[in-house]
Design a protein around this motif. Structure first.
Motif, PDB file in Angstrom:
ATOM      1  N   GLU A 175       0.881  -1.231   0.081  1.00 18.74           N
ATOM      2  CA  GLU A 175       0.077   0.049  -0.090  1.00 18.74           C
ATOM      3  C   GLU A 175       0.760   1.247  -0.027  1.00 18.74           C
ATOM      4  OE1 GLU A 175      -2.082   0.689   3.572  1.00 18.74           O
ATOM      5  OE2 GLU A 175      -3.416   2.389   2.532  1.00 18.74           O
ATOM      6  N   GLN A 176       1.865   1.134   0.748  1.00 20.38           N
ATOM      7  CA  GLN A 176       2.778   2.435   0.862  1.00 20.38           C
ATOM      8  C   GLN A 176       2.207   3.398   1.475  1.00 20.38           C
ATOM      9  OE1 GLN A 176       3.508   2.559  -3.713  1.00 20.38           O
ATOM     10  NE2 GLN A 176       5.443   3.296  -2.826  1.00 20.38           N
ATOM     11  N   SER A 177       1.175   3.072   2.493  1.00 21.30           N
ATOM     12  CA  SER A 177       0.640   4.176   3.462  1.00 21.30           C
ATOM     13  C   SER A 177       0.304   3.101   4.540  1.00 21.30           C
ATOM     14  CB  SER A 177      -0.746   4.564   2.810  1.00 21.30           C
ATOM     15  OG  SER A 177      -1.401   5.263   3.675  1.00 21.30           O
ATOM     16  N   ALA A 179      -2.963   3.044   6.002  1.00 17.66           N
ATOM     17  CA  ALA A 179      -4.625   2.820   6.284  1.00 17.66           C
ATOM     18  C   ALA A 179      -5.116   1.502   6.404  1.00 17.66           C
ATOM     19  CB  ALA A 179      -5.201   3.563   4.782  1.00 17.66           C
ATOM     20  N   VAL A 244      -6.065  14.242  -0.789  1.00 22.06           N
ATOM     21  CA  VAL A 244      -5.032  14.735  -0.146  1.00 22.06           C
ATOM     22  C   VAL A 244      -4.199  15.676  -0.705  1.00 22.06           C
ATOM     23  CG1 VAL A 244      -4.385  12.369   0.888  1.00 22.06           C
ATOM     24  CG2 VAL A 244      -3.300  13.093  -1.212  1.00 22.06           C
ATOM     25  N   ALA A 245      -3.671  16.771   0.251  1.00 24.63           N
ATOM     26  CA  ALA A 245      -3.001  17.701  -0.018  1.00 24.63           C
ATOM     27  C   ALA A 245      -1.724  18.059   0.839  1.00 24.63           C
ATOM     28  CB  ALA A 245      -3.962  18.943   0.048  1.00 24.63           C
ATOM     29  N   THR A 246      -0.717  18.556   0.222  1.00 21.06           N
ATOM     30  CA  THR A 246       0.593  18.289   0.679  1.00 21.06           C
ATOM     31  C   THR A 246       1.471  19.461   0.522  1.00 21.06           C
ATOM     32  OG1 THR A 246       0.607  16.079   0.701  1.00 21.06           O
ATOM     33  CG2 THR A 246       2.621  16.961   1.308  1.00 21.06           C
ATOM     34  N   GLU A 269       0.878  20.175  -3.280  1.00 20.61           N
ATOM     35  CA  GLU A 269       0.426  19.127  -4.332  1.00 20.61           C
ATOM     36  C   GLU A 269      -1.064  18.537  -3.710  1.00 20.61           C
ATOM     37  OE1 GLU A 269       3.004  15.605  -5.355  1.00 20.61           O
ATOM     38  OE2 GLU A 269       1.544  14.533  -4.237  1.00 20.61           O
ATOM     39  N   ARG A 271      -3.984  15.468  -4.655  1.00 20.95           N
ATOM     40  CA  ARG A 271      -4.379  14.349  -5.389  1.00 20.95           C
ATOM     41  C   ARG A 271      -5.716  14.049  -5.193  1.00 20.95           C
ATOM     42  NH1 ARG A 271       0.996  10.488  -6.266  1.00 20.95           N
ATOM     43  NH2 ARG A 271       2.650  11.926  -5.554  1.00 20.95           N
ATOM     44  N   PHE A 332      -8.580   4.638  -2.737  1.00 20.33           N
ATOM     45  CA  PHE A 332      -8.198   5.077  -4.101  1.00 20.33           C
ATOM     46  C   PHE A 332      -6.530   5.082  -3.704  1.00 20.33           C
ATOM     47  CE2 PHE A 332      -6.362   9.580  -3.322  1.00 20.33           C
ATOM     48  CZ  PHE A 332      -7.142   9.881  -2.541  1.00 20.33           C
ATOM     49  N   GLY A 334      -3.159   6.821  -4.031  1.00 20.90           N
ATOM     50  CA  GLY A 334      -2.495   8.079  -4.048  1.00 20.90           C
ATOM     51  C   GLY A 334      -1.252   8.169  -4.973  1.00 20.90           C
ATOM     52  N   ALA A 335      -0.536   6.712  -4.683  1.00 16.54           N
ATOM     53  CA  ALA A 335       0.711   6.698  -5.445  1.00 16.54           C
ATOM     54  C   ALA A 335       0.373   6.025  -6.878  1.00 16.54           C
ATOM     55  CB  ALA A 335       1.538   5.520  -4.884  1.00 16.54           C
ATOM     56  N   GLY A 358       3.292   2.480   6.833  1.00 14.39           N
ATOM     57  CA  GLY A 358       3.575   3.057   5.443  1.00 14.39           C
ATOM     58  C   GLY A 358       4.684   3.516   4.960  1.00 14.39           C
ATOM     59  N   ILE A 359       5.657   3.101   5.487  1.00 16.97           N
ATOM     60  CA  ILE A 359       7.049   3.366   5.226  1.00 16.97           C
ATOM     61  C   ILE A 359       7.247   2.668   3.719  1.00 16.97           C
ATOM     62  CG2 ILE A 359       9.297   2.925   5.665  1.00 16.97           C
ATOM     63  CD1 ILE A 359       8.671   3.012   8.893  1.00 16.97           C
TER      64      ILE A 359
ATOM     65  N   HIS B 209       4.654   9.065   2.028  1.00 17.58           N
ATOM     66  CA  HIS B 209       4.263   9.373   0.768  1.00 17.58           C
ATOM     67  C   HIS B 209       2.941  10.410   0.644  1.00 17.58           C
ATOM     68  CE1 HIS B 209       3.030   8.598  -3.576  1.00 17.58           C
ATOM     69  NE2 HIS B 209       4.020   7.704  -3.601  1.00 17.58           N
ATOM     70  N   GLY B 211       1.134  11.081  -1.725  1.00 20.52           N
ATOM     71  CA  GLY B 211       0.027  10.539  -2.369  1.00 20.52           C
ATOM     72  C   GLY B 211      -0.751   9.484  -1.606  1.00 20.52           C
ATOM     73  N   MET B 215      -5.016  11.906   4.914  1.00 17.84           N
ATOM     74  CA  MET B 215      -4.795  13.036   5.812  1.00 17.84           C
ATOM     75  C   MET B 215      -4.962  12.704   7.364  1.00 17.84           C
ATOM     76  SD  MET B 215      -4.449  15.349   3.643  1.00 17.84           S
ATOM     77  CE  MET B 215      -4.095  16.612   4.565  1.00 17.84           C
ATOM     78  N   TYR B 217      -3.820  10.052   8.510  1.00 15.31           N
ATOM     79  CA  TYR B 217      -2.711   9.219   9.022  1.00 15.31           C
ATOM     80  C   TYR B 217      -1.407  10.125   9.220  1.00 15.31           C
ATOM     81  CZ  TYR B 217      -6.273   5.623   8.680  1.00 15.31           C
ATOM     82  OH  TYR B 217      -7.480   4.794   8.788  1.00 15.31           O
TER      83      TYR B 217
END
Lengths: 389, 389
Positions: A175-177, A179, A244-246, A269, A271, A332, A334-335, A358-359, B209, B211, B215, B217
């Motif tokens: 997932e790279q997150s 959640a 998401v907004a960063t 950014e 997304r 969804f 994001g990556a 999420g690392i 990441h 993306g 928000m 997390y």
């Protein structure tokens, strides 16, 4: 569909054994278009051939393995073997090794199918001088047909796929997150890959002496920017939309302890799956800035459209998860992933498994063996369902 | 006391004529300890000698001009002739050329005085490898007596002044802020030079990441830092104490649009006349951070004590301004000046004139001729009052 979970888990070690210098705190280093990426592709090709899968390569070094002799649109699946510098064990490799296990299990069992399987291993997915997801974009005609530092125009032209090569395409990825981990869910089913919009904001002030200028006479660009950064975070958290907004990049001028910041430049950014949601969010921020009487300049610097994933393929993945009693959720992505490009030419789907904390893009990247195997099984069952429906 | 305003204004052109490459958008370039700084000192020496003033130099190249033969504690005044790179016309030069005009007017008129006048032109006031206000700190025994890249220990030792060389010391300077201009006041009378305390703050988060991480997390170091920056500004503005607080320097790690900021390091600078006010303000911010549940690390990196200016000298300056019907105000100096070091050995005072928009250390630095002359006159009258009281 039956797969060999232990052989799949062992395959990470077999891949790693090719590069004894990799691993540990240094992580994995197989950059796009490098000799090490090619060596990893060659190893996968050997594994496929030993299982009776027919291997081909295109001129830009994507690797294909076909099982079945129906011809016609195939059920594709796979990922990439390149890494960022000091990358993790699973990013790209997980989806590729799972795809390898699926096709060699099918081939070894001589599994009867209505459609051919098409293992696909893309080159150059990570950030590289030709752009990320290079291999999948080239296959789908999204790369300019011109000579570049790595390939000739003729090679890029020849890599474009014939229409209807794929009926479906599936990618399995961590997932790279966090959640899924936080929701204690094993399988994530993305409905779409978010679009990306980036804006450069400039906030100006007066770069005066930090000692000599009383608070009442200040025009501090960093104070303005900090209000904006808070608004971005608060409004994105409060939004009912999936976005998401960063603000990940920011620079201060002149950036000296004794000078009030005269200018701050930052990148926002946003997304979202629905591009209008992203544009509307930025518009809402602009309205907020005007209401707050903060002067600024903004320009859009990136506008990448989102990709919808196929609803029927999502349904197939969901059914596979349900059958194995895996907890799942829709979300969804994001990556970005190779499946984004592939979704332009095939009904495509993406499967996530949890990623600890999420690392990712980091030697600390970690997913449990149980989750890796659960994802493999859902991929295998989904491929089987699509190949036999 | 009578001075020649036109000769004083012309002296800027005469000084500039030594360096035809300076001026315009490039500004002025006479760095500390440079040949150009020495050339400027030599020019001033010539001017003094032509007016009958006795000129001496110490081994570290400070320049002195004495008028009168009483001996004993003198009435000192002056400033510096070095500049920052691309500096303005007035910083340092204004106080020096005004002091030159005062002493040569006195000498030419053979003005009878109770105490000698001691024109003083310091070397190396601007930031330099030996530290700012080098010349005045050396005279007052605040520089380590060791060899360095510019001077020997013996030279630094020899530069220390005999006790009671000065009874008073006055410096005239542009304000380097816009408080006088905004208040439409001609003469500023600083009561003190603020102390400076600097703290390095580190805010940590999780560099995930941008993306892939929803928000909810996120642990975003820049969002935390931005809340702190706002608190600094709001609380300093709301404070009833005379202080300024600035976040002028900030860096973000990894500073990429696609990664949530994992670490932000910034410098908080607090200036106040009462050091306890500065320490208390920082303590108040720490309490605020704890209440806001923002985790951070802080360390003090600079702690320069403040300097009180002499109340009786302030009264003399005020009387001079009143006599000339100049509007004046008392304030504190956030910027440091040579008079800070001199206040350790003499009853000292500082006189400010308006500085357009507060711009300084910049070719755009500007003060009207009327204000320059008003400041010169207040300096002359104050010197005369101190030398005759």
């Amino acid at each position: 569909m039956k797969v060999n979970a232990q052989r799949f888990l062992d395959s990470f070690k077999a891949l790693q054994a090719l590069f004894p210098e990799d691993g540990g705190d240094e992580g994995y280093n197989r950059p796009a278009f490098s000799a090490k990426e090619q060596q990893a592709h060659a190893w996968v090709s050997t594994q496929l051939q030993q299982s009776g899968v027919v291997v081909t390569h295109d001129p830009i070094r994507n690797t294909f393995g076909r099982y079945g002799q129906h011809g016609g649109p195939a059920i594709g699946f796979g990922s990439h073997l390149d890494t960022v510098n000091h990358g993790g064990l699973y990013d790209g490799a997980y989806g590729t090794l799972a795809a390898l296990e699926v096709i060699r299990s099918a081939a070894e069992q001589a599994l009867p199918l209505q459609r051919d399987l098409l293992f696909t291993n893309f080159v150059g997915e990570e950030v590289n001088p030709l752009g990320g997801t290079f291999g999948s974009r080239a296959l789908t005609g999204q790369v300019p047909v011109t000579d570049n530092d790595y390939f000739t125009a003729a090679q890029i032209q020849a890599a474009q796929l014939a229409p209807q090569t794929y009926r479906n395409f599936l990618e399995l990825h961590i997932e790279q997150s966090s959640a899924l981990e936080q929701q204690q869910v094993t399988i994530g089913i993305p409905t779409a890959i978010a679009g990306i919009v980036r804006y450069e904001y400039q906030f100006s002030g007066a770069a005066l002496h930090a000692g000599a200028t009383p608070m009442a006479y200040r025009d501090d660009a960093l104070v303005k920017a900090s209000r904006f950064i808070q608004a971005v975070s608060q409004q994105a958290r409060a939004s009912s939309e999936q976005l998401v907004a960063t603000v990940g990049q920011l620079s201060v001028q002149p950036n000296q302890p004794t000078v009030i910041p005269g200018q701050v430049t930052l990148i926002l950014e946003v997304r979202a799956v629905d591009m209008q949601v992203a544009y509307q969010f930025q518009h809402q921020l602009d309205q907020w800035l005007k209401a707050a009487q903060i002067d600024y300049h903004v320009r859009k610097i990136v506008d990448k459209v989102s990709a919808q994933l196929d609803p029927q393929v999502q349904q197939v993945i969901q059914a596979a998860a349900e059958q194995r009693h895996d907890r799942y959720t829709k979300l969804f992505s994001g990556a970005n992933h190779d499946v984004n490009a592939m979704s332009k030419i095939a009904a495509a789907g993406l499967i996530f498994v949890p990623s600890h904390l999420g690392i990712s893009h980091n030697p600390q990247e970690f997913t449990t063996a149980a989750d890796l195997v659960a994802g493999l099984q859902v991929l295998a069952d989904s491929v089987y369902a699509l190949a036999t429906e």
